[in-house]
Scaffold this motif. Structure first.
Motif, short mmCIF file in Angstrom:
data_model
loop_
_atom_site.label_atom_id
_atom_site.label_comp_id
_atom_site.label_asym_id
_atom_site.label_seq_id
_atom_site.Cartn_x
_atom_site.Cartn_y
_atom_site.Cartn_z
N SER A 33 -9.46 16.16 -11.74
CA SER A 33 -9.80 14.75 -11.46
C SER A 33 -11.03 14.37 -12.28
N SER A 34 -11.11 13.09 -12.66
CA SER A 34 -12.24 12.70 -13.50
C SER A 34 -13.59 12.88 -12.80
N PRO A 35 -13.72 12.63 -11.49
CA PRO A 35 -15.05 12.88 -10.90
C PRO A 35 -15.44 14.35 -10.91
N ALA A 36 -14.46 15.25 -10.75
CA ALA A 36 -14.80 16.69 -10.78
C ALA A 36 -15.26 17.07 -12.18
N PHE A 48 0.82 -1.21 0.00
CA PHE A 48 0.00 0.00 0.00
C PHE A 48 0.86 1.26 0.00
N ALA A 49 0.55 2.20 -0.88
CA ALA A 49 1.29 3.48 -0.90
C ALA A 49 0.29 4.63 -0.91
N ASP A 50 0.40 5.50 0.08
CA ASP A 50 -0.48 6.67 0.20
C ASP A 50 0.21 7.86 -0.49
N ALA A 51 -0.41 8.41 -1.53
CA ALA A 51 0.25 9.46 -2.32
C ALA A 51 0.05 10.86 -1.74
N GLN A 52 -0.72 10.97 -0.69
CA GLN A 52 -0.97 12.29 -0.07
C GLN A 52 -1.37 13.34 -1.10
N GLN A 53 -2.29 12.95 -1.94
CA GLN A 53 -2.93 13.83 -2.94
C GLN A 53 -2.01 14.26 -4.08
N LYS A 54 -0.82 13.66 -4.19
CA LYS A 54 0.12 14.15 -5.22
C LYS A 54 0.33 13.11 -6.32
N PRO A 103 -6.30 7.11 -9.65
CA PRO A 103 -5.54 8.26 -10.17
C PRO A 103 -6.10 9.61 -9.71
N VAL A 104 -5.27 10.39 -9.06
CA VAL A 104 -5.74 11.66 -8.48
C VAL A 104 -6.25 12.62 -9.55
N ARG A 112 -11.50 6.25 -10.42
CA ARG A 112 -11.34 7.41 -11.30
C ARG A 112 -10.74 6.94 -12.63
N THR A 113 -11.02 7.72 -13.67
CA THR A 113 -10.51 7.34 -14.98
C THR A 113 -9.31 8.23 -15.37
N VAL A 114 -8.64 7.83 -16.45
CA VAL A 114 -7.50 8.61 -16.96
C VAL A 114 -7.75 8.95 -18.43
#
Ligand code: AHR
Length: 320
Positions: A162-165, A60-66, A89-90, A114-116
């Motif tokens: 971000s794709s949801p936004a 597990f890796a937490d990207a801290q929103q980056k 993907p953020v 999320r999509t890319v």
């Protein structure tokens, strides 16, 4: 035949029937965005639980929103030779290079929630909801609820890029198209967080005659709605009555707000994206079965008519 040889033959038979790669043999890297929302926390919890249940070794890796942290994590997973990579993907753009590196290393990548914008050749599948549809459901609820009355709407967008936004905005606008009584008067990002949701809502209220000019809030997630509800109350107005509140996710806290009459509707996004992802991966590892490029999760609308206090009780222990 001795017991030992009988067991050995059964193992060979099982291997022939079910293939030799079991989920328990797999090491999977998961690059998570961070912990911006209650929904995100639940997705992390459920992904870990789903991996443990299947005996998968989850890195597990937490990207801290980056995004740069996500790209680093993916490169590290590739260097470690993991069997597969999950990534939430953020933002939507900027993935081509690292996804190509994973493809060259023959490591299947599964997108979660999320999509890319990259070509779909670069990943095995995406487990997501229909993000445009979610915005559309929220918009249609508002159109029906105001039933032709004039209504100024403020919008709290998710993380920019971000794709949801992008998609939740699009779906909502599509639902409002041609409805002259409904107007989006302000729209700004609240980055999917409670704190920013509150902050931005405070500025909307100030700019719109203390909120008197606002009829409804559409928030791209429940956390921002919960922050905004606090701001509305502090401005001396009644959320859910003076200002209608519709958002997305269906986390327990929004059901509490709905039960108190302070929020009106939410569109559910399941946090269990990993279950379908691991199932697809197991099938692929077993006999090469490729999943469809999109594994779509459901989007259900909840309103105050759906016994929000009961739903809160059902959801509160689920890792949110
Ligand atoms: O990508 C899904 C969105 O990300 C959720 O709706 C939101 O709460 C999260 O931050």
């Amino acid at each position: 035949m001795t017991l030992k040889t009988a067991l050995a033959s059964a193992t060979v038979l099982a291997a022939c029937m079910f293939g030799s790669a079991h989920a328990a043999d797999l090491t999977v890297g998961f690059s998570q965005i961070g912990s911006e929302s209650g929904w995100r926390a639940a997705e992390t919890t459920l992904t870990k639980q789903q991996a443990e249940r299947r005996g998968i070794d989850l890195k597990f890796a937490d990207a801290q929103q980056k995004q740069e942290n996500q790209i680093k994590a993916l490169r590290s997973f590739i260097a470690q030779g993991v069997d597969a990579i999950l990534v939430a993907p953020v933002v939507a753009t900027g993935w081509d290079d690292v996804l190509t590196e994973a493809k060259d290393a023959e490591i299947p990548v599964i997108l979660l929630d999320r999509t890319v914008d990259s070509s779909d050749d670069l990943y095995m599948t995406a487990v997501t909801s229909d993000l445009v549809h979610e915005g559309n459901v929220a918009g249609k609820w508002l159109v029906d609820t105001v039933a032709g009355k004039p209504c100024n709407v403020v919008e709290l967008q998710g993380t920019t890029g971000s794709s949801p936004a992008i998609d939740r905005k699009k779906g909502f606008e599509e639902a409002l198209a041609g409805k002259d009584n409904l107007k989006i008067i302000r729209s700004q990002t609240g980055d999917f967080t409670r704190t920013k949701g509150k902050e931005v809502m405070e500025s909307f209220l100030k700019a719109e005659d203390g909120g008197k000019n606002i009829c409804a809030l559409y928030a791209h997630n429940d956390d921002m709605a919960v922050g905004a509800i606090q701001a509305i109350k502090e401005a001396g107005l009644k959320p859910g009555t003076d200002i209608l509140v519709v958002s997305i996710d269906a986390v327990p806290d929004i059901f509490q707000a709905m039960a108190a009459g302070e929020a009106n509707a939410t569109v559910e996004l399941t946090p269990n994206m990993a279950g379908p992802a691991f199932d697809a991966l197991a099938a692929f590892k077993k006999d090469g079965t490729l999943p469809p490029k999109w594994i779509q999760t459901e989007s259900k609308l909840y309103t105050q008519a759906d016994d929000p206090a009961k739903v809160y009780e059902e959801k509160k222990g689920l890792g949110y």
